[in-house]
Design an enzyme around this catalytic site. Structure first.
Site, PDB file in Angstrom:
ATOM      1  N   TYR A 113       0.862  -1.184   0.000  1.00  0.00           N
ATOM      2  CA  TYR A 113       0.000   0.000   0.000  1.00  0.00           C
ATOM      3  C   TYR A 113       0.896   1.230   0.000  1.00  0.00           C
ATOM      4  CZ  TYR A 113      -3.339   3.551   1.573  1.00  0.00           C
ATOM      5  OH  TYR A 113      -4.119   4.677   1.671  1.00  0.00           O
TER       6      TYR A 113
ATOM      7  N   GLU B  44      -3.757   7.374  -4.041  1.00  0.00           N
ATOM      8  CA  GLU B  44      -3.699   6.119  -3.290  1.00  0.00           C
ATOM      9  C   GLU B  44      -3.453   4.955  -4.240  1.00  0.00           C
ATOM     10  OE1 GLU B  44      -6.307   4.266   0.295  1.00  0.00           O
ATOM     11  OE2 GLU B  44      -7.377   4.489  -1.605  1.00  0.00           O
TER      12      GLU B  44
END
Length: 402
Positions: A119, A207
């Site tokens: 991530y 993101e």
């Protein structure tokens, strides 16, 4: 302003960020044609909506046992079948709420042989007024769950705007992800591209979930497999090309209409419509409605210099929500004078043939003139002396009318 995944990847690729090959599709035929242009033999068919959790989502029309909004296809027939399932149907995810979102676009990408997922995100840290890089080895998972269950697996690197991105930031990200050698260098390249995109487009958030180590022809590659990008709407006047990426079908129609009048409007789930000038005052108004036992139907800030026409438009937008059973207007007149607001309220109430209770609290410049206009309007408008009084009165009126 949000954009779709395929748009985000096309944008990031311009800044040197590596993404798998992919093509957007608006029809089943487009999806099959897109797959034919990709190397294969593995394809990924991805629903394009402005919400996360698509892979775990469910389509309302297909039943609980149907696959989600992100599916693997091992041949063109499967691409076609998945596209038929998805297009035009409603995908419900953890972020859409029970109403879901209709899928109008697909993204057909080349399959990837994934070895490891991470991530990585860039966002504005409001506490420090700097850009924060958030990295975790727990890619492909809900980052909120990771933060709750394993906070030690989330690493935050702050970038000082005075110096901008430095080599040590890239090394810190690579270390946080446990990458070494060539993959560590690739991580630094990815971060440089993301930072360039963030600054260059006035982004609020980028993101990447997951950022994945994938097997490539010349060794392992670090690829962006999914991307979510949101921009500062106030900066879109500097980015006409980005503003054209806006998909109005993904937004609430009332919010789109409000933006045309420069109104800050967000639909909520309550039954009392709110029209206020100033974001802080609007928040306080919503809080005091809840304190009195009811719930606001919207956040609506008409701004500091609203005109009569703007107020009329605000009323119309509020009343288009069938859940609204009453309206509370809370105005502190400064730049925006109370008599102008009162004129707008009266004009709007007459034009829309107001059929729900209306409570108005005015304070500030020309307040008495404003109250006189309301009192002499011939309309059943209830005046309030202060915010507490206004909230009590609108709640009482709504309950009396129920």
């Amino acid at each position: 302003m949000n954009i779709h995944e395929y748009q985000a990847k096309e944008l990031l690729a311009k800044f040197g960020v590596a993404c798998p090959a992919g093509i957007a599709a608006l029809s089943v035929e487009d999806a099959v044609a897109a797959a034919k242009q990709l190397p294969g033999p593995l394809y990924v068919v991805k629903s394009q909506i402005h919400a996360g959790g698509r892979g775990k989502g469910k389509f309302k029309e297909l039943g609980p046992d149907a696959k989600g909004g992100v599916r693997l296809a091992f041949n063109l027939d499967e691409v076609e079948a998945h596209a038929k399932d998805m297009l035009g149907n409603t995908l419900v995810t953890i972020q859409t709420g029970p109403e879901g979102k209709q899928v109008n676009r697909l993204y057909i990408t080349d399959g990837a042989d994934i070895k490891q997922e991470f991530y990585l995100a860039l966002l504005v840290d409001r506490a420090t007024s700097r850009i924060a890089v958030v990295a975790s080895t727990e890619g492909g998972m809900n980052i909120e769950d990771v933060a709750h269950d394993s906070p030690e697996k989330i690493h935050t690197i702050i970038i000082d705007p005075a110096t901008g991105l430095q080599p040590h930031h890239g090394r810190s990200v690579a270390k946080a992800l446990g990458l070494t050698g060539d993959l560590a260098k690739q991580a630094q390249t990815v971060l440089a591209g993301l930072y360039g995109a963030f600054i260059g487009t006035d982004a609020e958030q980028i993101e990447i979930n997951p950022l994945a180590v994938c097997e490539g022809k010349n060794g392992d590659e670090l690829l962006v497999l999914d991307a979510k990008v949101a921009f500062d709407g106030n900066a879109m006047f500097r980015h006409k090309d980005l503003a054209e990426l806006r998909d109005l079908t993904e937004e609430d129609p009332a919010e789109v209409e409000a933006s045309e009048y420069d109104l800050a409007y967000i639909k909520l789930d309550g039954n009392i419509g709110c029209m206020v000038n100033g974001a802080g005052l609007a928040m306080a108004t919503m809080d005091i409605i809840k304190l009195n036992g009811e719930f606001p139907a919207n956040f609506l800030d008409v701004g500091g210099g609203a005109s009569k026409e703007k107020v009329t438009a605000a009323f119309k937008i509020i009343l288009k929500d069938p859940a609204v059973k009453g309206i509370l207007v809370n105005i502190f007149g400064g730049i925006m004078k109370c008599d102008i607001i009162a004129d707008g309220i009266v004009a709007a109430a007459k034009e829309v043939n107001l059929s729900v209770p209306l409570v108005v609290r005015l304070e500030g410049t020309n307040v008495q003139q404003g109250k006189d206009i309301l009192a002499n309007s011939g309309l059943p408008i209830v005046s309030a002396n202060d915010l507490g009084d206004a909230a009590e009165k609108i709640v009482a009126e709504v309950r009396k009318a129920a």
